[in-house]
Motif scaffolding. Sequence first.
Motif, PDB file in Angstrom:
ATOM      1  N   LEU A 269       0.825  -1.205   0.000  1.00 19.55           N
ATOM      2  CA  LEU A 269       0.000   0.000   0.000  1.00 19.55           C
ATOM      3  C   LEU A 269       0.861   1.259   0.000  1.00 19.55           C
ATOM      4  O   LEU A 269       0.564   2.248  -0.691  1.00 19.55           O
ATOM      5  N   THR A 270       1.932   1.237   0.786  1.00 17.16           N
ATOM      6  CA  THR A 270       2.837   2.394   0.821  1.00 17.16           C
ATOM      7  C   THR A 270       3.481   2.617  -0.549  1.00 17.16           C
ATOM      8  O   THR A 270       3.603   3.770  -1.015  1.00 17.16           O
ATOM      9  N   SER A 271       3.891   1.516  -1.187  1.00 11.29           N
ATOM     10  CA  SER A 271       4.500   1.655  -2.505  1.00 11.29           C
ATOM     11  C   SER A 271       3.496   2.201  -3.515  1.00 11.29           C
ATOM     12  O   SER A 271       3.817   3.120  -4.307  1.00 11.29           O
ATOM     13  N   ILE A 272       2.279   1.652  -3.506  1.00 10.22           N
ATOM     14  CA  ILE A 272       1.261   2.135  -4.439  1.00 10.22           C
ATOM     15  C   ILE A 272       0.965   3.611  -4.197  1.00 10.22           C
ATOM     16  O   ILE A 272       0.879   4.428  -5.133  1.00 10.22           O
ATOM     17  N   GLN A 273       0.810   3.974  -2.901  1.00 14.72           N
ATOM     18  CA  GLN A 273       0.513   5.365  -2.586  1.00 14.72           C
ATOM     19  C   GLN A 273       1.659   6.286  -3.018  1.00 14.72           C
ATOM     20  O   GLN A 273       1.441   7.373  -3.583  1.00 14.72           O
ATOM     21  N   GLY A 274       2.905   5.839  -2.747  1.00 13.63           N
ATOM     22  CA  GLY A 274       4.048   6.679  -3.093  1.00 13.63           C
ATOM     23  C   GLY A 274       4.170   6.914  -4.586  1.00 13.63           C
ATOM     24  O   GLY A 274       4.347   8.063  -5.043  1.00 13.63           O
ATOM     25  N   PHE A 275       4.076   5.850  -5.385  1.00  7.32           N
ATOM     26  CA  PHE A 275       4.198   6.023  -6.833  1.00  7.32           C
ATOM     27  C   PHE A 275       3.008   6.778  -7.421  1.00  7.32           C
ATOM     28  O   PHE A 275       3.154   7.549  -8.374  1.00  7.32           O
ATOM     29  N   ALA A 276       1.812   6.564  -6.863  1.00  7.48           N
ATOM     30  CA  ALA A 276       0.653   7.308  -7.353  1.00  7.48           C
ATOM     31  C   ALA A 276       0.800   8.797  -7.067  1.00  7.48           C
ATOM     32  O   ALA A 276       0.504   9.646  -7.924  1.00  7.48           O
ATOM     33  N   GLU A 277       1.263   9.166  -5.864  1.00  3.60           N
ATOM     34  CA  GLU A 277       1.488  10.585  -5.562  1.00  3.60           C
ATOM     35  C   GLU A 277       2.584  11.171  -6.448  1.00  3.60           C
ATOM     36  O   GLU A 277       2.513  12.338  -6.864  1.00  3.60           O
ATOM     37  N   LEU A 278       3.617  10.354  -6.718  1.00  3.15           N
ATOM     38  CA  LEU A 278       4.684  10.830  -7.596  1.00  3.15           C
ATOM     39  C   LEU A 278       4.139  11.161  -8.982  1.00  3.15           C
ATOM     40  O   LEU A 278       4.483  12.213  -9.565  1.00  3.15           O
ATOM     41  N   LEU A 279       3.294  10.300  -9.528  1.00  2.00           N
ATOM     42  CA  LEU A 279       2.735  10.555 -10.848  1.00  2.00           C
ATOM     43  C   LEU A 279       1.801  11.760 -10.846  1.00  2.00           C
ATOM     44  O   LEU A 279       1.741  12.510 -11.825  1.00  2.00           O
ATOM     45  N   LEU A 280       1.073  11.954  -9.736  1.00  2.00           N
ATOM     46  CA  LEU A 280       0.172  13.095  -9.668  1.00  2.00           C
ATOM     47  C   LEU A 280       0.921  14.419  -9.487  1.00  2.00           C
ATOM     48  O   LEU A 280       0.551  15.444 -10.051  1.00  2.00           O
ATOM     49  N   GLN A 281       1.986  14.394  -8.659  1.00  2.00           N
ATOM     50  CA  GLN A 281       2.720  15.634  -8.373  1.00  2.00           C
ATOM     51  C   GLN A 281       3.668  16.021  -9.505  1.00  2.00           C
ATOM     52  O   GLN A 281       4.030  17.193  -9.634  1.00  2.00           O
ATOM     53  N   GLN A 282       4.099  15.045 -10.255  1.00  2.00           N
ATOM     54  CA  GLN A 282       5.037  15.331 -11.354  1.00  2.00           C
ATOM     55  C   GLN A 282       4.443  14.824 -12.661  1.00  2.00           C
ATOM     56  O   GLN A 282       4.810  13.757 -13.171  1.00  2.00           O
ATOM     57  N   LEU A 296       5.478  -0.824 -11.196  1.00  2.00           N
ATOM     58  CA  LEU A 296       5.615  -1.069  -9.764  1.00  2.00           C
ATOM     59  C   LEU A 296       4.255  -1.011  -9.067  1.00  2.00           C
ATOM     60  O   LEU A 296       3.976  -1.804  -8.137  1.00  2.00           O
ATOM     61  N   ILE A 297       3.400  -0.079  -9.482  1.00  2.56           N
ATOM     62  CA  ILE A 297       2.054  -0.017  -8.903  1.00  2.56           C
ATOM     63  C   ILE A 297       1.292  -1.305  -9.206  1.00  2.56           C
ATOM     64  O   ILE A 297       0.643  -1.892  -8.317  1.00  2.56           O
ATOM     65  N   ALA A 298       1.346  -1.770 -10.444  1.00  2.00           N
ATOM     66  CA  ALA A 298       0.639  -2.995 -10.812  1.00  2.00           C
ATOM     67  C   ALA A 298       1.194  -4.196 -10.067  1.00  2.00           C
ATOM     68  O   ALA A 298       0.437  -5.073  -9.611  1.00  2.00           O
ATOM     69  N   ARG A 299       2.547  -4.246  -9.907  1.00  2.00           N
ATOM     70  CA  ARG A 299       3.151  -5.380  -9.207  1.00  2.00           C
ATOM     71  C   ARG A 299       2.733  -5.405  -7.743  1.00  2.00           C
ATOM     72  O   ARG A 299       2.378  -6.464  -7.192  1.00  2.00           O
ATOM     73  N   ASN A 300       2.759  -4.231  -7.091  1.00  2.55           N
ATOM     74  CA  ASN A 300       2.361  -4.190  -5.683  1.00  2.55           C
ATOM     75  C   ASN A 300       0.865  -4.451  -5.516  1.00  2.55           C
ATOM     76  O   ASN A 300       0.432  -5.067  -4.530  1.00  2.55           O
ATOM     77  N   ALA A 301       0.057  -3.990  -6.471  1.00  2.00           N
ATOM     78  CA  ALA A 301      -1.382  -4.281  -6.398  1.00  2.00           C
ATOM     79  C   ALA A 301      -1.638  -5.770  -6.570  1.00  2.00           C
ATOM     80  O   ALA A 301      -2.499  -6.353  -5.878  1.00  2.00           O
TER      81      ALA A 301
END
Length: 519
Positions: A269-282, A296-301
């Motif tokens: 969940l932390t990995s998904i949240q981190g990469f999702a915020e990264l894509l939204l902020q940048q 990475l999001i798909a793998r962690n999901a």
Amino acid sequence: MRLRRPPWLRSPRPPSLRTRLVLISTVLATVAVLASQAAGLTVMRAWLTGQIDDRLTHFRPPPPAYGDPDRDAAGGAGPLPRDDVLPSDYRVFFYDRDGSLLPHSLGSGDSTPRLPPTALRLEDGRPATVPAEHGGTSWRVVAESVPSGERLVVALPLDTVEGATSKLLWFSLAIGAVTAAGVMLLGGVAVRLGLRPLDRMERTARRITGGELALSVTDTDPGTEVGRLGIAFNTMLDQVRAALRRKDASERRLRRFMADAGHELRTPLTSIQGFAELLLQQPRTPAADRREAHELIARNADRMSRLVDDLFLLATLGYAPVAHRDTVDLLSLAADGVSAAVVAHPGRDVRLVPLPGGGRDRARDELDVIETLGDPHQLSQVIANLLSNACVHTPPGTRVEVRVGTVRTGPRTGGTDRPGRSGPTPPLPEGVQACVVEIADDGPGLAEEAARQVFERFYRAPAGGAEGRDPGSGLGLSIAATIAEAHHGRLELDTRPGAGCVFRLLLPRNAGPGPGAPG
């Protein structure tokens, strides 16, 4: 508003057991005494009356008592009868043929029997009881006919019989009253002493209710009712304590399980949240980086999804261990598992071989159909988990063998404990026939500490393969062990460092034997 019933309409409070026992004992003892006294009184009265009847039937008045017809016809010359010619309290009465009382009766005294209006009503020689004309004493009379044609009636008073009966009656009542009082007093003490074990049991139960769960009842003599009650009470306490221990252990496992599950889910969940915020902020992140983040999001999901599926499966096994039971061919399941493992792990040497010594009359290199009862989907999942575990956690080039056969459980064949063997469930009885599926590898093996923990939930050993695969959720072996236990079987591990691992699934052989399988 609820109306309260008046006190006189309320049901009376039931008496205590001690009170009921004392009252019952008192009533029974008093009734027994009074009944015995009444029987004795009846027997004594009958005996005394019989004595009087015997005296009456054997009594003959003296000669002067009988009248002389010639003397009476001549004007009554001769001596008149006297009242003092009779012994004791006898009374003698004479009646003519018409039933009239004649004046020359014998006997004296103030009390006389109240005879019937005519003496002809009295049966000859049969005693009868008649009341007295004055006073309360009854009379016993007997009538007979004399040679002169008159009717003779002899009577004796029953004052002795009635006096003795009255005294015995009052004595019986006094004895009954004393008995009732004595039984009530002594019976209360005896009942209190007899119920002392129940009082101790009550106090023990109150202390247990208060929290002293380690206490037990001490009165456990199987020869007494209270002792048998104590044994049953202690058995119930043992079962309650065992249930509480199981409940506490289950709660501890549940808390640990929830903590481990939360910890395992937190990472993806932390990995998904981190990469999702990264894509939204940048939003202007390079395409390659964005693709890597998506991967990475798909793998962690996917990892989180598999973890949730495994948790759901464990929960389902806990409530419904075996959905349905069919005849299952373990050889076919093993062959399907080997085929799937070869496709999923290309380059791995995975073989299906017979279990050494698994056939009684066949060559050791010939595979036999091995049938048992169970859920084919769940058993197939066990074999798949064990094969995946062997392929992921062993170095490349390690050979993996799947062996199928039947054995009799023992230290050498499996199913029982021995040094170097571990399992999450208790051992099976020794000497019983079992169907076996072994997944063996010639890898580096496991240390003793790791072998003891390998069946625990969320335990993950480092991956020994070169595939770079995700080591998984750590629930595969736990799920496999749960399924084996639900099928009344056992999953165990034989290993030592440098000697590889042998995971052995043993199931009860409760289906018909396959061709060539040992009987």
